[in-house]
Design a protein around this motif. Structure first.
Motif, PDB file in Angstrom:
ATOM      1  N   PRO A   6       0.769  -1.142  -0.102  1.00 37.85           N
ATOM      2  CA  PRO A   6      -0.132  -0.177  -0.091  1.00 37.85           C
ATOM      3  C   PRO A   6       0.519   1.529   0.513  1.00 37.85           C
ATOM      4  CG  PRO A   6      -0.308  -1.397   2.304  1.00 37.85           C
ATOM      5  CD  PRO A   6       0.628  -2.177   0.962  1.00 37.85           C
ATOM      6  N   ASN A   7       0.392   2.455  -0.335  1.00 37.16           N
ATOM      7  CA  ASN A   7       1.068   3.612  -0.169  1.00 37.16           C
ATOM      8  C   ASN A   7       0.300   4.811   0.551  1.00 37.16           C
ATOM      9  OD1 ASN A   7      -1.349   4.315  -1.321  1.00 37.16           O
ATOM     10  ND2 ASN A   7       0.169   5.277  -3.841  1.00 37.16           N
ATOM     11  N   LEU A   8      -0.255   4.144   1.158  1.00 40.31           N
ATOM     12  CA  LEU A   8      -1.268   4.608   2.835  1.00 40.31           C
ATOM     13  C   LEU A   8      -1.555   3.608   3.437  1.00 40.31           C
ATOM     14  CD1 LEU A   8      -2.700   7.285   3.326  1.00 40.31           C
ATOM     15  CD2 LEU A   8      -4.713   6.708   2.190  1.00 40.31           C
ATOM     16  N   GLY A  70       9.938  -4.984   8.257  1.00 45.20           N
ATOM     17  CA  GLY A  70      10.097  -5.308   6.566  1.00 45.20           C
ATOM     18  C   GLY A  70       9.976  -4.780   6.066  1.00 45.20           C
ATOM     19  N   GLN A  71       9.995  -5.511   4.520  1.00 46.63           N
ATOM     20  CA  GLN A  71       9.222  -4.692   3.819  1.00 46.63           C
ATOM     21  C   GLN A  71       7.735  -5.305   3.673  1.00 46.63           C
ATOM     22  OE1 GLN A  71      10.175  -1.681   2.001  1.00 46.63           O
ATOM     23  NE2 GLN A  71      11.586  -1.898   3.656  1.00 46.63           N
ATOM     24  N   TYR A  72       7.041  -6.400   3.930  1.00 47.70           N
ATOM     25  CA  TYR A  72       5.374  -7.066   3.704  1.00 47.70           C
ATOM     26  C   TYR A  72       4.754  -6.907   4.327  1.00 47.70           C
ATOM     27  CZ  TYR A  72       7.370 -10.093   7.348  1.00 47.70           C
ATOM     28  OH  TYR A  72       8.004 -10.594   8.156  1.00 47.70           O
ATOM     29  N   TYR A  87       0.202  -8.433   9.505  1.00 45.51           N
ATOM     30  CA  TYR A  87      -1.310  -7.643   8.266  1.00 45.51           C
ATOM     31  C   TYR A  87       0.349  -7.293   7.014  1.00 45.51           C
ATOM     32  CZ  TYR A  87      -4.680  -7.725  11.502  1.00 45.51           C
ATOM     33  OH  TYR A  87      -5.508  -7.904  13.226  1.00 45.51           O
ATOM     34  N   SER A  88       0.583  -9.228   6.656  1.00 47.12           N
ATOM     35  CA  SER A  88       1.100  -8.866   5.175  1.00 47.12           C
ATOM     36  C   SER A  88       0.128  -8.206   4.204  1.00 47.12           C
ATOM     37  CB  SER A  88       1.429 -10.201   4.667  1.00 47.12           C
ATOM     38  OG  SER A  88       0.567 -10.591   4.439  1.00 47.12           O
ATOM     39  N   TRP A  89       0.894  -7.866   3.051  1.00 51.18           N
ATOM     40  CA  TRP A  89       0.016  -7.369   1.676  1.00 51.18           C
ATOM     41  C   TRP A  89      -1.232  -7.391   1.353  1.00 51.18           C
ATOM     42  CZ3 TRP A  89       1.782  -3.430   4.608  1.00 51.18           C
ATOM     43  CH2 TRP A  89       3.036  -3.159   4.729  1.00 51.18           C
ATOM     44  N   ASP A  90      -0.906  -8.569   1.218  1.00 57.68           N
ATOM     45  CA  ASP A  90      -1.224  -9.910   0.983  1.00 57.68           C
ATOM     46  C   ASP A  90      -2.871  -9.524   2.266  1.00 57.68           C
ATOM     47  OD1 ASP A  90       0.470 -10.847  -0.789  1.00 57.68           O
ATOM     48  OD2 ASP A  90       0.583 -12.517  -0.200  1.00 57.68           O
TER      49      ASP A  90
END
Length: 136
Positions: A6-8, A70-72, A87-90
């Protein structure tokens, strides 16, 4: 599934909503209660459960902190002490896409066992009839 980051990620503390936004314009308004009862933690997801563990009484729960992992993913820390779900991006994308269906099923499950969004206990009257002799 490899969801974009996400970018937000913005917590609206007074309305208890976490806003998730993406570069492609998608936006999800995810209530803290929804995020809490669908936490990806092992505590709620268990091992091999068809549906997550049912949690009631979280209508007023809020997020007290958001920690990057991290980044995920991010770790959401809830004001009821729950902080074990990543809460991962998936996960965010799945919760956003399936929000209406998930929420309807959650409310139905609460009703089936006599729980509520305000109380985390089951009403005795909601227990199956085979248990009622034990209450006498």
């Amino acid at each position: 599934m490899k969801s974009p980051a996400p970018n937000l990620i913005k917590l609206h503390r007074s309305s208890r909503v976490l806003e998730i936004g993406y570069a492609d314009g998608r936006r999800y308004q995810l209530p803290c209660e929804y995020l809490r009862v669908f936490s990806p933690s092992a505590e709620l997801q268990g091992h091999g459960l068809i549906e997550p563990m049912l949690v009631g009484g979280k209508r007023t729960v809020n997020v007290s902190a958001i920690d990057p992992v991290g980044q995920y993913a991010v770790r959401l820390r809830f004001d009821d002490g729950h902080d074990t779900g990543l809460y991962s991006w998936d996960v965010f994308e799945r919760l956003g896409e399936d929000q209406e269906k998930n929420w309807a099923r959650y409310l139905a499950r609460l009703d089936e066992v006599g729980m509520s969004r305000d109380l985390s206990i089951t009403k005795l009257a909601a227990l199956p009839k085979k248990y009622t002799p034990l209450l006498k």
